[in-house]
Design an enzyme around this catalytic site. Structure first.
Site, PDB file in Angstrom:
ATOM      1  N   GLY A  18       0.835  -1.212   0.000  1.00 57.58           N
ATOM      2  CA  GLY A  18       0.000   0.000   0.000  1.00 57.58           C
ATOM      3  C   GLY A  18       0.862   1.251   0.000  1.00 57.58           C
ATOM      4  O   GLY A  18       1.852   1.326   0.724  1.00 57.58           O
ATOM      5  N   ALA A  29      15.446  10.771  -0.913  1.00 58.85           N
ATOM      6  CA  ALA A  29      16.571  10.683   0.032  1.00 58.85           C
ATOM      7  C   ALA A  29      17.523   9.556  -0.365  1.00 58.85           C
ATOM      8  O   ALA A  29      18.753   9.713  -0.273  1.00 58.85           O
ATOM      9  CB  ALA A  29      16.036  10.461   1.449  1.00 58.85           C
ATOM     10  N   VAL A  31      18.025   8.345  -3.434  1.00 60.35           N
ATOM     11  CA  VAL A  31      18.744   8.716  -4.668  1.00 60.35           C
ATOM     12  C   VAL A  31      19.833   9.742  -4.357  1.00 60.35           C
ATOM     13  O   VAL A  31      20.980   9.609  -4.806  1.00 60.35           O
ATOM     14  CB  VAL A  31      17.742   9.280  -5.714  1.00 60.35           C
ATOM     15  CG1 VAL A  31      18.487   9.870  -6.913  1.00 60.35           C
ATOM     16  CG2 VAL A  31      16.784   8.187  -6.168  1.00 60.35           C
ATOM     17  N   ARG A  79       0.875  -4.959  -5.133  1.00 57.92           N
ATOM     18  CA  ARG A  79       0.975  -6.131  -4.249  1.00 57.92           C
ATOM     19  C   ARG A  79       1.203  -7.310  -5.199  1.00 57.92           C
ATOM     20  O   ARG A  79       0.285  -7.725  -5.891  1.00 57.92           O
ATOM     21  CB  ARG A  79      -0.312  -6.309  -3.443  1.00 57.92           C
ATOM     22  CG  ARG A  79      -0.618  -5.114  -2.517  1.00 57.92           C
ATOM     23  CD  ARG A  79      -1.712  -5.451  -1.541  1.00 57.92           C
ATOM     24  NE  ARG A  79      -2.254  -4.278  -0.870  1.00 57.92           N
ATOM     25  CZ  ARG A  79      -1.735  -3.707   0.211  1.00 57.92           C
ATOM     26  NH1 ARG A  79      -0.626  -4.193   0.736  1.00 57.92           N
ATOM     27  NH2 ARG A  79      -2.310  -2.657   0.769  1.00 57.92           N
ATOM     28  N   SER A  80       2.446  -7.807  -5.244  1.00 51.73           N
ATOM     29  CA  SER A  80       2.839  -8.761  -6.283  1.00 51.73           C
ATOM     30  C   SER A  80       2.544 -10.215  -5.915  1.00 51.73           C
ATOM     31  O   SER A  80       2.879 -10.678  -4.833  1.00 51.73           O
ATOM     32  CB  SER A  80       4.340  -8.610  -6.549  1.00 51.73           C
ATOM     33  OG  SER A  80       4.775  -9.622  -7.405  1.00 51.73           O
ATOM     34  N   ASP A 110       5.557  -5.099   6.159  1.00 52.77           N
ATOM     35  CA  ASP A 110       6.204  -6.389   6.450  1.00 52.77           C
ATOM     36  C   ASP A 110       6.082  -7.384   5.296  1.00 52.77           C
ATOM     37  O   ASP A 110       6.978  -8.200   5.093  1.00 52.77           O
ATOM     38  CB  ASP A 110       5.724  -6.976   7.789  1.00 52.77           C
ATOM     39  CG  ASP A 110       4.267  -7.364   7.764  1.00 52.77           C
ATOM     40  OD1 ASP A 110       3.528  -6.848   6.923  1.00 52.77           O
ATOM     41  OD2 ASP A 110       3.872  -8.199   8.609  1.00 52.77           O
ATOM     42  N   SER A 112       6.358  -6.646   2.187  1.00 55.65           N
ATOM     43  CA  SER A 112       7.448  -6.256   1.279  1.00 55.65           C
ATOM     44  C   SER A 112       8.798  -6.700   1.840  1.00 55.65           C
ATOM     45  O   SER A 112       9.697  -7.103   1.094  1.00 55.65           O
ATOM     46  CB  SER A 112       7.458  -4.734   1.105  1.00 55.65           C
ATOM     47  OG  SER A 112       6.166  -4.271   0.801  1.00 55.65           O
ATOM     48  N   THR A 133       4.313   2.523   5.528  1.00 54.79           N
ATOM     49  CA  THR A 133       2.913   2.095   5.605  1.00 54.79           C
ATOM     50  C   THR A 133       2.177   3.035   6.542  1.00 54.79           C
ATOM     51  O   THR A 133       2.733   3.442   7.561  1.00 54.79           O
ATOM     52  CB  THR A 133       2.769   0.644   6.126  1.00 54.79           C
ATOM     53  OG1 THR A 133       1.396   0.421   6.518  1.00 54.79           O
ATOM     54  CG2 THR A 133       3.645   0.354   7.327  1.00 54.79           C
ATOM     55  N   ASP A 135      -0.116   2.256   8.449  1.00 54.41           N
ATOM     56  CA  ASP A 135      -0.649   1.529   9.615  1.00 54.41           C
ATOM     57  C   ASP A 135       0.221   1.624  10.877  1.00 54.41           C
ATOM     58  O   ASP A 135      -0.245   1.317  11.966  1.00 54.41           O
ATOM     59  CB  ASP A 135      -0.838   0.047   9.267  1.00 54.41           C
ATOM     60  CG  ASP A 135      -2.035  -0.179   8.368  1.00 54.41           C
ATOM     61  OD1 ASP A 135      -2.740   0.804   8.069  1.00 54.41           O
ATOM     62  OD2 ASP A 135      -2.266  -1.331   7.958  1.00 54.41           O
ATOM     63  N   ASP A 137       2.427  -0.340  11.890  1.00 51.25           N
ATOM     64  CA  ASP A 137       2.374  -1.639  12.571  1.00 51.25           C
ATOM     65  C   ASP A 137       3.679  -2.427  12.460  1.00 51.25           C
ATOM     66  O   ASP A 137       3.661  -3.651  12.472  1.00 51.25           O
ATOM     67  CB  ASP A 137       1.199  -2.471  12.019  1.00 51.25           C
ATOM     68  CG  ASP A 137       1.305  -2.687  10.519  1.00 51.25           C
ATOM     69  OD1 ASP A 137       2.159  -2.048   9.873  1.00 51.25           O
ATOM     70  OD2 ASP A 137       0.531  -3.496   9.981  1.00 51.25           O
ATOM     71  N   ARG A 179      -5.720  -2.711   9.375  1.00 51.23           N
ATOM     72  CA  ARG A 179      -6.223  -4.081   9.235  1.00 51.23           C
ATOM     73  C   ARG A 179      -5.892  -4.918  10.457  1.00 51.23           C
ATOM     74  O   ARG A 179      -6.721  -5.646  10.963  1.00 51.23           O
ATOM     75  CB  ARG A 179      -5.577  -4.694   7.991  1.00 51.23           C
ATOM     76  CG  ARG A 179      -6.523  -5.555   7.245  1.00 51.23           C
ATOM     77  CD  ARG A 179      -5.941  -6.163   6.013  1.00 51.23           C
ATOM     78  NE  ARG A 179      -4.747  -5.522   5.476  1.00 51.23           N
ATOM     79  CZ  ARG A 179      -4.422  -5.564   4.191  1.00 51.23           C
ATOM     80  NH1 ARG A 179      -5.208  -6.158   3.344  1.00 51.23           N
ATOM     81  NH2 ARG A 179      -3.300  -5.008   3.762  1.00 51.23           N
ATOM     82  N   GLU A 230     -10.597  -0.579  11.023  1.00 48.95           N
ATOM     83  CA  GLU A 230     -11.238  -1.517  10.084  1.00 48.95           C
ATOM     84  C   GLU A 230     -11.027  -2.977  10.488  1.00 48.95           C
ATOM     85  O   GLU A 230     -11.834  -3.837  10.149  1.00 48.95           O
ATOM     86  CB  GLU A 230     -10.727  -1.291   8.656  1.00 48.95           C
ATOM     87  CG  GLU A 230      -9.252  -1.594   8.484  1.00 48.95           C
ATOM     88  CD  GLU A 230      -8.796  -1.563   7.026  1.00 48.95           C
ATOM     89  OE1 GLU A 230      -7.658  -1.160   6.789  1.00 48.95           O
ATOM     90  OE2 GLU A 230      -9.569  -1.946   6.139  1.00 48.95           O
ATOM     91  N   HIS A 258      -9.574   4.836   1.632  1.00 48.39           N
ATOM     92  CA  HIS A 258      -8.285   5.146   1.009  1.00 48.39           C
ATOM     93  C   HIS A 258      -7.929   6.628   1.001  1.00 48.39           C
ATOM     94  O   HIS A 258      -6.795   6.981   0.651  1.00 48.39           O
ATOM     95  CB  HIS A 258      -8.242   4.593  -0.418  1.00 48.39           C
ATOM     96  CG  HIS A 258      -8.106   3.098  -0.441  1.00 48.39           C
ATOM     97  ND1 HIS A 258      -9.178   2.268  -0.185  1.00 48.39           N
ATOM     98  CD2 HIS A 258      -7.039   2.291  -0.639  1.00 48.39           C
ATOM     99  CE1 HIS A 258      -8.766   1.016  -0.253  1.00 48.39           C
ATOM    100  NE2 HIS A 258      -7.475   0.996  -0.523  1.00 48.39           N
ATOM    101  N   ARG A 261      -4.750   7.372   2.600  1.00 53.91           N
ATOM    102  CA  ARG A 261      -3.466   7.004   2.004  1.00 53.91           C
ATOM    103  C   ARG A 261      -2.908   8.109   1.105  1.00 53.91           C
ATOM    104  O   ARG A 261      -1.765   8.003   0.631  1.00 53.91           O
ATOM    105  CB  ARG A 261      -3.626   5.706   1.220  1.00 53.91           C
ATOM    106  CG  ARG A 261      -3.817   4.486   2.108  1.00 53.91           C
ATOM    107  CD  ARG A 261      -2.740   3.445   1.893  1.00 53.91           C
ATOM    108  NE  ARG A 261      -2.756   2.946   0.566  1.00 53.91           N
ATOM    109  CZ  ARG A 261      -3.303   1.797   0.193  1.00 53.91           C
ATOM    110  NH1 ARG A 261      -3.878   1.015   1.088  1.00 53.91           N
ATOM    111  NH2 ARG A 261      -3.267   1.416  -1.041  1.00 53.91           N
TER     112      ARG A 261
HETATM  113  O1  F6P Z   1      -1.326  -0.110   3.546  1.00 56.73           O
HETATM  114  C1  F6P Z   1      -2.066  -0.462   4.633  1.00 56.73           C
HETATM  115  C2  F6P Z   1      -3.528  -0.422   4.288  1.00 56.73           C
HETATM  116  O2  F6P Z   1      -3.903   0.889   3.961  1.00 56.73           O
HETATM  117  C3  F6P Z   1      -4.410  -0.968   5.388  1.00 56.73           C
HETATM  118  O3  F6P Z   1      -4.702  -0.029   6.386  1.00 56.73           O
HETATM  119  C4  F6P Z   1      -5.608  -1.408   4.596  1.00 56.73           C
HETATM  120  O4  F6P Z   1      -6.265  -2.454   5.278  1.00 56.73           O
HETATM  121  C5  F6P Z   1      -5.016  -1.908   3.324  1.00 56.73           C
HETATM  122  O5  F6P Z   1      -3.792  -1.244   3.169  1.00 56.73           O
HETATM  123  C6  F6P Z   1      -5.866  -1.694   2.087  1.00 56.73           C
HETATM  124  O6  F6P Z   1      -5.230  -2.273   0.998  1.00 56.73           O
HETATM  125  P1  F6P Z   1      -5.661  -2.073  -0.512  1.00 56.73           P
HETATM  126  O7  F6P Z   1      -5.209  -0.721  -0.951  1.00 56.73           O
HETATM  127  O8  F6P Z   1      -4.965  -3.161  -1.240  1.00 56.73           O
HETATM  128  O9  F6P Z   1      -7.162  -2.163  -0.559  1.00 56.73           O
END
Ligand code: F6P
Length: 328
Positions: A18, A29, A31, A79-80, A110, A112, A133, A135, A137, A179, A230, A258, A261
């Site tokens: 994400g 930074a 580069v 997300r590969s 984590d 990644s 991230t 989160d 976390d 999450r 969530e 989102h 983000r």
């Molecule tokens: O990157 C973390 C996160 O934003 C989480 O908080 C959320 O659950 C998840 O990614 C959402 O992922 P996606 O963008 O793949 O829906």
């Protein structure tokens, strides 16, 4: 002690998982620090997926001009799925060798770091992770890149929703991201003066909430803000449905999703990303590998990848209590 690695002439950088505000500042930074030390940089687009597909290009210091203030990631992210197989990773390693890349910097969470760890184990390529991230976390760093901005974005929404909640004497349930961890939810709850907060780490039930609502009404409150991460079972919808069913009080649900983000990174994320990006390149030069560079108590930390997913960064119990005490 690790021996310095003077053989690094060219490194690659990618963002993965994400996206998070501040990832661009981290790329910049990496580069610029590399250039400062006479090392060339290759940018990989779309994370490990792009590495598998060979989507690489040289990045100079001017290519990362004017991005420190931008949300998202100029390198794109993904997300590969292909990276989960040994064959996929071998293909990625082949592209790195073709491009004469000596080391890789991965900016992500984590998942990644797992990908980077396998690359190092299977192909001997030095790898360093930067915690990116929203989160927050990841064990081994007080904060992750993007977290501060996500909290500010969510808080701005909470403040606005409080206005309308008060005018209509309603309960607002607001679901924030997270999450597996409640860091965003807890900070937003305290900073937004929420009446109640639900975290994935919680044992609290809806029955406890109904009691809180009854108590706060008895104390003269006419509107309430409930923050739900969530990852709490049932999410915001579950909580909102339970309130409506059991109390009949006019309740609205807002899922922030989102929006948390995106946006221009706040100064704390830009500074953190800049410091960690510099630290990552200098850690590689110092011969470190298979670690995340984090920041705790103002200083840099070098945390083995395994620890970032095996150990858990708990939410602050003191802050949790503070949220409860101040909601009276
Ligand atoms: O990157 C973390 C996160 O934003 C989480 O908080 C959320 O659950 C998840 O990614 C959402 O992922 P996606 O963008 O793949 O829906």
């Amino acid at each position: 002690m690790t021996a310095p690695n003077p053989t690094i002439k060219r490194l690659a950088v990618l963002t993965s998982g994400g996206d998070a505000p501040g990832m661009n500042a981290a790329i910049r930074a990496v580069v610029r620090t590399a250039t400062y030390h006479g090392i060339e940089v290759v940018g990989v687009r779309r994370g490990f997926q792009g590495l598998h597909q060979g989507d690489l290009r040289l990045l100079g210091p001017r290519d990362v001009a004017n991005i420190i203030q931008r949300g998202g990631t100029m390198l794109l992210t993904a997300r590969s799925h292909t990276w989960r197989s040994a064959e996929g990773r071998a293909e990625g390693a082949r592209h790195l060798r073709e491009w004469h890349v000596d080391a890789l910097v991965v900016i992500g969470g984590d998942g990644s770091f797992h990908g980077a760890h396998y690359l190092q184990q299977e192909h001997g390529i030095p790898v360093i992770g930067l915690p990116g991230t929203i989160d927050n976390d990841l064990y081994g760093t007080d904060h992750t890149i993007g977290y501060f901005t996500a909290v500010e974005t969510a808080l701005d929404a909470v403040d606005k929703l409080r206005d309308t909640a008060a005018s209509h004497e309603r309960i607002f349930v607001i679901e924030v991201m997270g999450r597996h961890a409640g860091h965003i939810a807890l900070d937003v709850a305290v900073a937004g003066g929420a009446e109640e907060v639900f975290l994935p780490e919680d044992q609290k039930t809806v029955t406890d909430l109904l009691e809180v609502i009854r108590d706060s009404q008895a104390r003269g409150k006419t509107s309430s803000i409930i923050i739900v991460a969530e990852g709490y079972p049932g999410g915001g919808q579950g909580i909102a449905d339970a309130i409506t069913k059991n109390t009949g009080i006019d309740t609205r649900l807002t899922v922030l999703g989102h929006i948390q983000r995106g946006g221009s990174p706040v100064s704390s994320d830009r500074v953190l990303a800049s410091r960690l990006g510099e630290g990552a390149v200098e850690a590689l030069i110092a011969g470190k590998s298979n670690i995340m560079v984090g920041r705790t108590g103002g200083g840099l930390t070098y945390v083995p990848f395994e620890e970032t997913w095996e150990k858990r960064k708990d939410v602050s119990r003191a802050l949790y209590r503070c949220a409860k005490v101040l909601s009276i």
